[in-house]
Write a protein that holds these residues in place. Structure first.
Motif, short mmCIF file in Angstrom:
data_model
loop_
_atom_site.label_atom_id
_atom_site.label_comp_id
_atom_site.label_asym_id
_atom_site.label_seq_id
_atom_site.Cartn_x
_atom_site.Cartn_y
_atom_site.Cartn_z
N PRO A 1 49.66 45.09 -10.96
CA PRO A 1 50.41 45.74 -9.87
C PRO A 1 49.56 46.15 -8.69
O PRO A 1 50.11 46.47 -7.63
CB PRO A 1 51.03 46.96 -10.56
CG PRO A 1 50.15 47.23 -11.74
CD PRO A 1 49.63 45.90 -12.18
N THR A 2 48.25 46.17 -8.84
CA THR A 2 47.41 46.62 -7.73
C THR A 2 46.63 45.48 -7.08
O THR A 2 45.71 45.73 -6.31
CB THR A 2 46.42 47.71 -8.20
OG1 THR A 2 45.57 47.15 -9.21
CG2 THR A 2 47.13 48.92 -8.76
N VAL A 3 47.01 44.25 -7.40
CA VAL A 3 46.34 43.09 -6.80
C VAL A 3 47.23 42.49 -5.72
O VAL A 3 48.37 42.10 -5.99
CB VAL A 3 46.00 42.02 -7.86
CG1 VAL A 3 45.34 40.82 -7.20
CG2 VAL A 3 45.09 42.61 -8.92
N ARG A 4 46.73 42.47 -4.52
CA ARG A 4 47.51 41.97 -3.37
C ARG A 4 46.85 40.73 -2.77
O ARG A 4 45.63 40.54 -2.92
CB ARG A 4 47.63 43.04 -2.30
CG ARG A 4 48.45 44.24 -2.74
CD ARG A 4 48.62 45.26 -1.62
NE ARG A 4 49.65 46.24 -2.00
CZ ARG A 4 50.16 47.13 -1.18
NH1 ARG A 4 49.76 47.21 0.08
NH2 ARG A 4 51.09 47.97 -1.60
N LEU A 5 47.65 39.96 -2.09
CA LEU A 5 47.11 38.87 -1.28
C LEU A 5 46.78 39.48 0.08
O LEU A 5 47.69 39.79 0.86
CB LEU A 5 48.11 37.73 -1.15
CG LEU A 5 47.66 36.55 -0.29
CD1 LEU A 5 46.38 35.93 -0.81
CD2 LEU A 5 48.76 35.48 -0.22
N PRO B 1 52.01 43.63 0.73
CA PRO B 1 52.66 44.19 -0.47
C PRO B 1 53.10 43.06 -1.40
O PRO B 1 53.36 41.94 -0.97
CB PRO B 1 53.86 44.94 0.10
CG PRO B 1 53.57 45.16 1.54
CD PRO B 1 52.70 44.01 1.97
N GLU C 1 56.73 53.71 -13.92
CA GLU C 1 55.36 53.98 -13.48
C GLU C 1 54.65 52.69 -13.09
O GLU C 1 53.77 52.68 -12.23
CB GLU C 1 54.59 54.71 -14.57
CG GLU C 1 55.09 56.13 -14.84
CD GLU C 1 54.92 57.04 -13.63
OE1 GLU C 1 53.93 56.90 -12.89
OE2 GLU C 1 55.81 57.89 -13.41
N LEU D 1 55.68 52.10 -9.64
CA LEU D 1 54.98 53.01 -8.72
C LEU D 1 53.53 52.56 -8.51
O LEU D 1 52.98 52.70 -7.42
CB LEU D 1 55.01 54.43 -9.28
CG LEU D 1 56.33 55.18 -9.10
CD1 LEU D 1 56.42 56.36 -10.06
CD2 LEU D 1 56.48 55.67 -7.66
N ASP D 2 52.94 52.02 -9.55
CA ASP D 2 51.56 51.54 -9.45
C ASP D 2 51.47 50.43 -8.39
O ASP D 2 50.45 50.27 -7.73
CB ASP D 2 51.12 51.00 -10.82
CG ASP D 2 49.61 51.11 -11.02
OD1 ASP D 2 48.95 51.79 -10.20
OD2 ASP D 2 49.10 50.54 -11.99
N ALA D 3 52.55 49.68 -8.26
CA ALA D 3 52.60 48.61 -7.25
C ALA D 3 53.08 49.14 -5.91
O ALA D 3 53.26 48.37 -4.97
CB ALA D 3 53.52 47.50 -7.73
N ASN D 4 53.30 50.44 -5.86
CA ASN D 4 53.82 51.10 -4.66
C ASN D 4 55.29 50.76 -4.39
O ASN D 4 55.73 50.71 -3.25
CB ASN D 4 52.97 50.81 -3.43
CG ASN D 4 52.86 52.02 -2.52
OD1 ASN D 4 53.12 53.15 -2.94
ND2 ASN D 4 52.50 51.80 -1.26
N TRP D 5 56.02 50.49 -5.45
CA TRP D 5 57.48 50.40 -5.36
C TRP D 5 58.05 51.78 -5.67
O TRP D 5 57.42 52.55 -6.39
CB TRP D 5 58.04 49.41 -6.40
CG TRP D 5 57.87 47.98 -6.06
CD1 TRP D 5 56.93 47.41 -5.26
CD2 TRP D 5 58.68 46.91 -6.56
NE1 TRP D 5 57.10 46.05 -5.23
CE2 TRP D 5 58.16 45.71 -6.02
CE3 TRP D 5 59.77 46.84 -7.41
CZ2 TRP D 5 58.72 44.46 -6.30
CZ3 TRP D 5 60.33 45.60 -7.70
CH2 TRP D 5 59.80 44.42 -7.13
#
Lengths: 429, 412
Positions: free
Chosen positions: B89-93, B97, B140, B143-147
């Motif tokens: 969930p915390t890995v982005r391109l 988002p 949670e 939320l970790d992914a900022n959703w």
């Protein structure tokens, strides 16, 4: 001569007996040399003293006595030296593997929690750390030095900068690459000295860790601090002796897992906190008659309703600090995160603010050895007028692009191979 | 229905399935015979340039109308929506988002849920195998992914979240048998939510995939398999309430060992230990074992180049949505709209190294992979086509060894 509180220390290598090597200090911030005394250092000491540098004796008792006899100062009592500090980085096992827990996250050796605790105990003092770089056959790249400086400076401490044998030798020979590394190390130390005012900012965080952090509670309580940091769960430290009369404003959760029952006054304070709506995670010694069962199926804590809040009592007298850090985070919920981070695989963060909240600071120390060049993002729940980024090696701050996301602000950062300091100004609402 | 699953007399079932990975001739004979029998259902396509609810909701509503309306599908029913939370969930391109690149966008999910609730859905359950401990609330992970999970809780009256890596309240997994015996496993043990629902929905981006060529609403089903049964650490960490790692490399990709917790072993332990052979078969098996009632392809924004972000991926904005009531049909249309041939045999783009999971599913009677047989409602495939193929060729010309991404192929 600088006072002990202003000493910026460098461990002078015992083999550097040529006073000409003091020339390396030109333009560097160091104003204090620590020496493990031997008589051959006398010419260096004389020249250093003449240049206005402070000299401090270190080493075993005999070396310190010999140093004192030669006129070196002793580490002042006004200058706390934190024991048990470590060379910061991803822990490497003897076989070269990176140890990790069942979550597959690498284990990070850091002094952040140690400095936080030292500062909580001695708020007005600057703490020294005296860890050494790893010895051969480990190679110590420049980034590792910068990380060591950042892992100390971000939390307001001072590392007695100590050079490994390769760098010592290179500098003594005048090796160009070694000199470049030295300049970068000196610049990084100078960076944190220029931002020494940051350490006056107050730590953010809605989770409080209440403990005496000593005796039978030392290992567990200190490891909880370490592992809360590893989760980027911002915390504040409350010494048990002072917690009974401390303000609990702003806290949403408290952890108290010290052995035995708390003092009556502290117990009443903690219960009142939960009854008003807080989450209290307590050790197994806590009275299980408090609160009412919730029926929540949890393997490690008995979650009970207490007034408007919750009481989570550990089911074991020897709780795992890793699990405590995780359980309090998940019972509380990420809704209370003071920041979230993306594309940072192994890192620590520290969020602080001025008392009027006009200025906030988010610091990131990255330990990642995989994909360190990914663009990073930090998300904070508020909206701000401006933000700027400080990086090691940059002349000054650079503006940060801010993008609204999920009710807060995403701060679009460059890759963070070692360190980022983010200043936020003008919080709105 | 029986006829749908029938295999032509001229070719035995074993020959037909073996032919998918071996002889191109046999493959074509088998496929051409079966394709005429595999079910087809319309697929709705619509242009949609943004994730603004004011644009998204009416567009989606119109698409569902073209499929016969949501009411007949969901009224009074329990709906399970399989999300497609691949990667951490915390890995982005870059800075993007997750909903802009490889997870379905939260606004799209909320809009679909809102329309389902309006159409009378009794309960909506969001389901996914999140690589998180059992005691971590599924919200949670979001939320970790900022959703913000509240976005979904407010989208419909009764919303539940379920991390399907665990048996949870059911205490045990539910066994889904693959019709006619299965290709790799005869049955799969899954969380009860995949069985205890009246309507099963798959929602996913369309994008490239290192192991199976492309990833859409069909590949999403690979995530039905719980990590506690089919994950790398299956059978090792349950007592600690932890999931070890977040992939299924050891069991499903490589076949290095058999599933844990009493799940049935694979049919033929002597079959290839090659993920290009195995993973498409797992997906086809699951497609047949757990029919999808509604498939939604998020092509408003996505990425080309891989399944999860890596430096080789390219963020793109095709500006299109697709939906259908047959997941194979919908995947076939989506893949055709990527300028790939959904019927391409192994060895050709986009299935250069792997078997074609759509044809495997077609063989199992799950649906036709032939776009020429599928009615498209809305703009044509050609009109909404986005050229993933050209981007693929460009990557291949730059890095022949890594046309699918620079971080290896170990993501599920």
């Amino acid at each position: 001569m600088p006072t002990p509180d202003n000493w910026i220390p460098l461990r002078w290598p015992s083999a550097w007996v040529d006073p000409a090597l003091l020339g390396l200090l030109e333009g560097a911030p160091f104003n204090c040399l620590t020496m493990e005394w031997n008589a051959s250092l006398a010419p260096v000491a004389a020249k250093a003293r003449a240049a206005g540098l402070s000299l401090v004796a270190i080493g075993n008792q005999a070396a310190r006595s010999a140093g004192a006899a030669a006129g070196l100062e002793s580490p002042s009592e006004a200058l706390p030296i934190a024991p048990d500090s470590v060379w910061p980085g991803i822990a490497i096992q003897a076989d070269g593997a990176e140890p990790s827990g069942p979550t597959a996250n690498p284990w990070i050796d850091s002094n952040g929690w140690l400095l936080r605790l030292a500062k909580a105990r001695s708020p007005r003092k600057t703490v020294w750390l005296m860890f050494e770089p790893p010895g051969a056959p480990r190679v110590v790249p420049l980034e590792a030095y910068l990380r060591a400086i950042a892992d100390t400076g971000a939390w307001g401490g001072r590392w007695v900068v100590s050079l490994d044998s390769d760098l010592r030798g290179g500098l003594a020979r005048g090796d160009v690459q070694a000199l470049a590394s030295w300049k970068a190390i000196a610049a990084a130390v100078a960076f944190f000295e220029r931002h020494r005012d940051w350490s006056a900012l107050e730590p953010l965080g809605v989770v409080g860790v209440v403990s005496d952090f000593a005796g039978p509670n030392e290992t567990t309580s200190q490891e909880i601090l370490n592992l809360l940091g590893r989760r980027s769960l911002a915390y504040r430290i409350l010494e048990a002796s002072a917690a009974a009369t401390a303000s609990l404003a702003g806290f949403q959760a408290l952890i108290y897992v010290d052995e035995g029952a708390p003092a009556p006054l502290l117990r009443r304070k903690l219960l009142a906190f939960a009854e008003r709506g807080g989450l209290l995670l307590a050790g197994a010694a806590w009275n299980r008659a408090d609160g009412k069962p919730t029926g929540i199926d949890h393997p490690r804590v008995d979650v009970r309703r207490l007034g408007k809040g919750r009481l989570a009592i550990s089911k074991t007298s020897d709780p795992d600090p890793f699990m405590i850090a995780r359980d309090v985070h998940m019972l509380l919920g990420r809704t209370y995160d003071v920041a979230r981070f993306f594309n940072l695989s192994a890192f620590l963060s520290y969020c602080a603010a001025s008392s009027d909240r006009a200025r906030e600071l988010v610091q990131i120390v990255s330990f990642a050895i995989r994909f360190p060049n990914d663009l990073a993002t930090a998300w904070v729940p508020g909206k701000y007028a401006s933000a700027r980024l400080w990086s090691l090696g940059s002349e000054g701050p650079s503006p940060i692009e801010m993008v609204p996301e999920n009710g807060g602000t995403s701060l679009l950062l460059p890759p963070v191979p070692v360190y980022a300091g983010i200043e936020l100004f003008g919080k709105k609402g | 229905m029986q006829g749908v699953f029938a295999v032509p007399d001229a070719i035995s079932r074993r020959e037909a399935l073996a032919g998918l990975g071996a002889s191109g001739l046999l493959f074509r004979k088998a496929a051409s015979a079966v394709t005429t029998a595999a079910p087809v259902a319309p697929v709705a396509i619509a242009r949609c340039k943004t994730y603004e609810p004011s644009e998204l909701t009416p567009v989606l509503d119109g698409m569902f109308d073209k499929l016969g309306g949501l009411g007949r599908l969901v009224q009074g029913k329990t709906v399970a929506i399989k999300l497609n939370f691949n990667g951490g969930p915390t890995v982005r391109l870059g800075h993007l988002p997750l909903g802009d690149t490889h997870w379905p966008h939260p606004n799209l999910l909320a809009a679909a849920m809102h329309l389902m609730a309006r159409a009378g859905a009794r309960r909506i359950r969001l389901v996914e195998g999140a690589a998180a401990p059992r005691t971590d609330p599924f919200e949670e992970h979001m939320l970790d992914a900022n959703w913000d999970p509240r976005q979904f809780l407010s989208a419909a009256p009764r919303v539940e979240f379920e991390n399907t890596n665990y048996a949870n309240a059911a205490k045990k997994f539910t066994r889904l048998s693959v019709p006619h015996g299965g290709l790799l496993f005869p049955a799969y043990d899954v969380n009860h939510s995949y069985a205890d629902c009246d309507v099963f929905v798959s929602i996913a981006k369309y994008k490239d995939h290192p192991t199976t060529g492309v990833s859409t609403v069909m590949k999403n089903l690979f995530g039905l398999t719980p990590l506690t049964v089919y994950g790398n650490g299956a059978g090792k960490w349950e007592d600690n309430d932890l999931v070890y790692g977040n992939d299924r490399i050891q069991i499903l990709h490589r076949g290095a060992r058999q599933p844990a917790m009493g799940a049935l072993p694979e049919i033929d332990p002597a079959s290839p230990r090659d993920d290009n052979y195995r993973v498409p078969r797992v997906i086809a098996d699951l497609t047949a074992a757990r029919p999808v009632h509604l498939a939604i392809v998020d092509g408003v924004k996505t990425m080309a180049g891989s399944q999860t972000p890596d430096p080789w991926c390219t963020p793109i904005e095709p500006g299109v949505l697709m939906a259908g009531t047959n997941v194979v049909n919908t995947a076939a249309v989506a893949i055709a709209a990527m300028n790939y041939d959904p019927r391409a045999p192994k060895g050709t783009v986009p299935f250069e190294r792997c078997d074609n999971k759509l044809l495997l599913a077609e063989q199992l009677g799950a649906g036709s992979a032939d776009p020429s047989r599928i009615e498209v409602a809305g703009p044509s495939i050609r009109e909404v086509m986005f050229d993933f193929r050209a981007l693929r060729e460009k990557r291949r010309s730059q890095r022949p060894d890594r046309p699918f991404g620079g971080r290896g192929r170990t993501q599920n």
